[in-house]
Design a protein around this motif. Sequence first.
Motif, PDB file in Angstrom:
ATOM      1  N   ARG A  77       7.650   5.383   2.127  1.00  0.00           N
ATOM      2  CA  ARG A  77       7.597   6.532   1.221  1.00  0.00           C
ATOM      3  C   ARG A  77       8.924   7.285   1.224  1.00  0.00           C
ATOM      4  NH1 ARG A  77       3.126   8.677  -0.695  1.00  0.00           N
ATOM      5  NH2 ARG A  77       4.674   9.504  -2.135  1.00  0.00           N
TER       6      ARG A  77
ATOM      7  N   HIS B 215      11.287   9.388   8.994  1.00  0.00           N
ATOM      8  CA  HIS B 215      10.634   8.232   9.615  1.00  0.00           C
ATOM      9  C   HIS B 215      11.419   7.732  10.823  1.00  0.00           C
ATOM     10  CE1 HIS B 215      13.455   6.085   6.902  1.00  0.00           C
ATOM     11  NE2 HIS B 215      13.404   5.124   7.792  1.00  0.00           N
TER      12      HIS B 215
ATOM     13  N   ASP C  36       0.853  -1.191   0.000  1.00  0.00           N
ATOM     14  CA  ASP C  36       0.000   0.000   0.000  1.00  0.00           C
ATOM     15  C   ASP C  36       0.887   1.239   0.000  1.00  0.00           C
ATOM     16  OD1 ASP C  36      -2.211   1.605   0.063  1.00  0.00           O
ATOM     17  OD2 ASP C  36      -2.541   1.418   2.227  1.00  0.00           O
ATOM     18  N   VAL C  37       1.701   1.344  -1.040  1.00  0.00           N
ATOM     19  CA  VAL C  37       2.658   2.449  -1.169  1.00  0.00           C
ATOM     20  C   VAL C  37       2.529   3.013  -2.580  1.00  0.00           C
ATOM     21  CG1 VAL C  37       5.081   3.145  -1.102  1.00  0.00           C
ATOM     22  CG2 VAL C  37       4.242   1.384   0.477  1.00  0.00           C
TER      23      VAL C  37
ATOM     24  N   THR D  48       1.647  11.088   6.749  1.00  0.00           N
ATOM     25  CA  THR D  48       2.188  10.605   5.491  1.00  0.00           C
ATOM     26  C   THR D  48       3.102  11.665   4.883  1.00  0.00           C
ATOM     27  OG1 THR D  48       0.410  11.474   4.090  1.00  0.00           O
ATOM     28  CG2 THR D  48       0.073   9.295   5.090  1.00  0.00           C
TER      29      THR D  48
ATOM     30  N   HIS E   4       2.212  -0.253  15.140  1.00  0.00           N
ATOM     31  CA  HIS E   4       1.206  -1.086  14.486  1.00  0.00           C
ATOM     32  C   HIS E   4       0.687  -2.165  15.430  1.00  0.00           C
ATOM     33  CE1 HIS E   4      -0.840  -3.006  11.111  1.00  0.00           C
ATOM     34  NE2 HIS E   4      -0.285  -4.150  11.442  1.00  0.00           N
TER      35      HIS E   4
ATOM     36  N   ASP F  88       4.869   0.720   8.470  1.00  0.00           N
ATOM     37  CA  ASP F  88       5.948   1.688   8.282  1.00  0.00           C
ATOM     38  C   ASP F  88       5.736   2.476   6.996  1.00  0.00           C
ATOM     39  OD1 ASP F  88       7.547   1.420  10.571  1.00  0.00           O
ATOM     40  OD2 ASP F  88       8.422  -0.426   9.809  1.00  0.00           O
ATOM     41  N   GLU F  89       4.550   3.066   6.833  1.00  0.00           N
ATOM     42  CA  GLU F  89       4.236   3.783   5.590  1.00  0.00           C
ATOM     43  C   GLU F  89       5.170   4.951   5.363  1.00  0.00           C
ATOM     44  OE1 GLU F  89       2.352   6.731   2.943  1.00  0.00           O
ATOM     45  OE2 GLU F  89       2.920   6.948   5.047  1.00  0.00           O
TER      46      GLU F  89
END
Length: 279
Positions: free
Chosen positions: A135, A209, A13-14, A181, A240, A130-131
């Motif tokens: 990114r 991050h 989901d990136v 984000t 998470h 770890d979105e």
Amino acid sequence: MAEASRVRAWRPDVPGIDEVFHARFVDHAYPPHTHATWTLLVVDDGAVRYDLDRAEHGAVSSAVTLLPPGVAHDGRSATVGGFRKRVLYLDDAALPAGLVGRAVDRPAVVDDVLRGAVDRLHRVLDRPGDELAARSGLALVTDRLVAHLHRGGPDAEAVRDPRTAGALRDLLDAHVVDGLTLDAAAAVLHVTPTHLVKAFAAEFGLPPHRYLVGRRVDLARRLLLAGLPAARVAAEAGFHDQAHLTRHFRRLLGVTPGRYVRSARPSRATRPAGPARRW
């Protein structure tokens, strides 16, 4: 009997990454084909021979290989024992279309920093939660690829923008638990995600991050010492799950949350009274 092939594939989901593909092949040979995406390949074991636009090339563990969209290529093992590879299929818009010709001419990039960044990005994508790290990692990888293809090498100078870096730090401090984000931060600060990552790293010595993870670990330490169980601490500190908390906690402090709590001395309020001291 030949060893069976082993593959793993998933869609993270990136934005910008269409697919992650990990494979071990012994005797499989790819026929000529094309992709609609950029193919970013690293070889972890063995070597690969391939033809790209009718020119022969090789992919080895010391290099990062970038195959452009829409250009025919094949692939086969260059060693008897086969090869093990990891691939990121990047959206065709992840890199400028004008670099296709340069990638055809020079698909192999020998750059230890880039190789390490691609490796870390794969590790991040292999686990949830770890979105921001994914990114940030993708922005650094694509920026370095563009530098190699467009300018002949990585940028010599870091991006210096203390005001933007400080503003991003304030945003991260305000979103320690709920997260932020990279795209949202870039929209607020009116800069590109890549500029944000490079400016922050230049100013504070680490990517955003990792800064956020450090703040979350600091919060987790306070909550653990306050007596909260680790599972609740994970949720309240923005991780998470408990495994996610434990992984980052141990990486930063060298111990698990459980050992950290057991090592703590009781506070003055809870410490049992001892005998009066004599002077």
